[in-house]
Motif scaffolding. Structure first.
Motif, PDB file in Angstrom:
ATOM      1  N   MET A 202      37.252 -33.315  52.130  1.00 32.22           N
ATOM      2  CA  MET A 202      36.811 -34.173  50.794  1.00 32.22           C
ATOM      3  C   MET A 202      35.196 -34.818  51.061  1.00 32.22           C
ATOM      4  SD  MET A 202      38.566 -32.675  48.729  1.00 32.22           S
ATOM      5  CE  MET A 202      37.761 -33.328  47.274  1.00 32.22           C
ATOM      6  N   HIS A 205      32.363 -33.182  49.960  1.00 27.88           N
ATOM      7  CA  HIS A 205      32.090 -33.418  48.595  1.00 27.88           C
ATOM      8  C   HIS A 205      31.366 -34.714  48.242  1.00 27.88           C
ATOM      9  CE1 HIS A 205      33.982 -29.778  46.953  1.00 27.88           C
ATOM     10  NE2 HIS A 205      34.746 -30.127  47.998  1.00 27.88           N
ATOM     11  N   SER A 263      41.155 -40.976  48.422  1.00 26.67           N
ATOM     12  CA  SER A 263      41.204 -39.558  48.426  1.00 26.67           C
ATOM     13  C   SER A 263      42.969 -39.464  49.000  1.00 26.67           C
ATOM     14  CB  SER A 263      40.305 -38.826  49.355  1.00 26.67           C
ATOM     15  OG  SER A 263      39.061 -39.438  49.136  1.00 26.67           O
TER      16      SER A 263
END
Length: 385
Positions: A202, A205, A263
């Motif tokens: 992640m 991103h 996250s």
């Protein structure tokens, strides 16, 4: 009007995301619409070739979407001069060897992220692509989602004033075993030795979102956790998790903007979407989800009073303006696919290259270092090899 046929090798689209987003909703959707129309009036027509390791899955995909060409022989596919683009959405551990082959074969390359398991390998890929003179790109899909495109317009309008801070909450509960519903995520995601972990997955991103929307990342402080130590794989066999399923990070950005990102694959959702991001500025705030964006200017900001002994009466959601869609939102993956194909055929701009992909791997690597050493880590620029 003339047609330009572009051959595209699609490797690894037998997985759920590859089949759904890259094949069905991007390549097949473009083909059904007759290709990509250029400003000149000419049209780009796609000729896809499916590649993978499982012939049964390839055959099923080919039959489902009416694609006549597929093979398990990557070397044979790369040797075919009729295919100018190689796309890779395999597991991360397989990506570097396949991309290296494709670049050396003279193919333009487009790939999912992370582009590599480590920064050194990611930079070597970017260098090789430059030396070989092939065009290259990395999927940065969240930049093309409707909610974040609206947020981009809000920030560019400067109606938020000077940006102060960003707060993001991403994740959902991933069940330990598939049971009747099947696994939500593949088991390799939770094994470090197979390239798993939410940080590598992640933070690639988060890097492009932060850099492109709010300011370049200049330092990171992160801690990860393996909240669920045991899970069950695709064959319902128990295994030990060796990669983190959650990470909690602070980022310092250019312009003294502070960002905090949670996250987690071990959290239950009580928010508007699986990913919610808020940015606060001196003149207003904005909240973006995958599809929507709300704005609250200073003039509509309620005067909050801290009084825990009084009944809660304020509706804090009512003072936000939901931005309308200007048009029917297009699929984020398809939008970037069309940009990359036009970049190859018509030499239109495409800034999200392998070096940009390497920045995501860099941030993940430094976040892991921060976790191990329990300290802030500077993020040096990667403008030069």
């Amino acid at each position: 009007m003339s047609e330009h046929i572009i051959g595209i090798i699609l490797n690894g689209v037998t997985g759920r995301m590859g089949a759904r987003q890259h094949l069905e909703r991007s390549i097949v959707a473009i083909m059904k619409d007759g290709g990509i129309l250029l400003p000149s009036g000419n049209r780009i027509v796609i000729d896809p070739l499916l590649v993978g390791r499982n012939p049964n899955k390839l055959r099923q995909l080919a039959e489902t979407y009416g694609i006549p060409k597929w093979t398990t022989d990557l070397d044979c596919a790369l040797s075919d001069p009729n295919y100018q683009i190689y796309f890779d959405s395999q597991t991360t551990a397989l990506r570097v060897p396949a991309l290296t082959k494709a670049i050396n074969a003279g193919k333009h390359v487009y790939c999912e992220k992370p582009v590599a398991l480590d920064l050194s390998s990611a930079l070597e890929l970017a260098k090789l692509a430059r030396i070989r003179g092939v065009k290259n790109g990395v999927v940065q899909d969240k930049l093309f989602l409707p909610g974040f495109r609206k947020l981009r317009r809000v920030i560019d309008s400067e109606e938020l004033g000077r940006l102060l801070a960003v707060r993001a909450d991403f994740g959902y509960w991933v069940f330990e075993r598939g049971d009747e519903g099947g696994l939500q995520r593949p088991s390799w995601n939770y094994r470090r030795e197979d390239g798993g972990g939410i940080i590598l997955d992640m933070f690639c991103h988060w890097r492009y979102l932060l850099d492109n929307l709010f300011g370049n990342v200049i330092s990171v402080c992160c801690i990860g956790a393996i909240h669920i130590p045991e899970r069950y794989d695709e064959f319902d066999r128990k295994y030990q998790c060796t990669a983190e399923d959650a990470a909690y990070a602070l980022f310092q950005l250019e312009g003294n903007v502070i960002a905090q990102f949670n996250s987690s694959w071990a959290t239950r959702v009580r928010r508007e979407d699986l990913f919610v991001l808020q940015v606060d500025g001196t003149d207003g705030s904005a909240v973006a989800t995958l599809r929507d964006c709300w704005v609250q200017p200073s003039s509509a900001t309620p005067r909050a009073i801290w009084d825990p002994d009084s009944p809660h009466r304020e509706d804090y959601f009512s003072g936000w303006l939901l931005l309308p869609d200007r048009a029917k939102p297009d699929n984020a993956f398809r939008l970037q696919w069309e940009m990359f194909i036009k970049h190859v055929v018509a030499d239109t701009p495409f800034p999200w290259d392998l070096l940009e992909g390497a920045k995501g791997v860099q941030l993940a690597e430094l976040a892991m270092l921060s976790w191990r050493e329990r300290r802030w880590i500077d993020v040096p620029p990667l403008n030069e090899f």
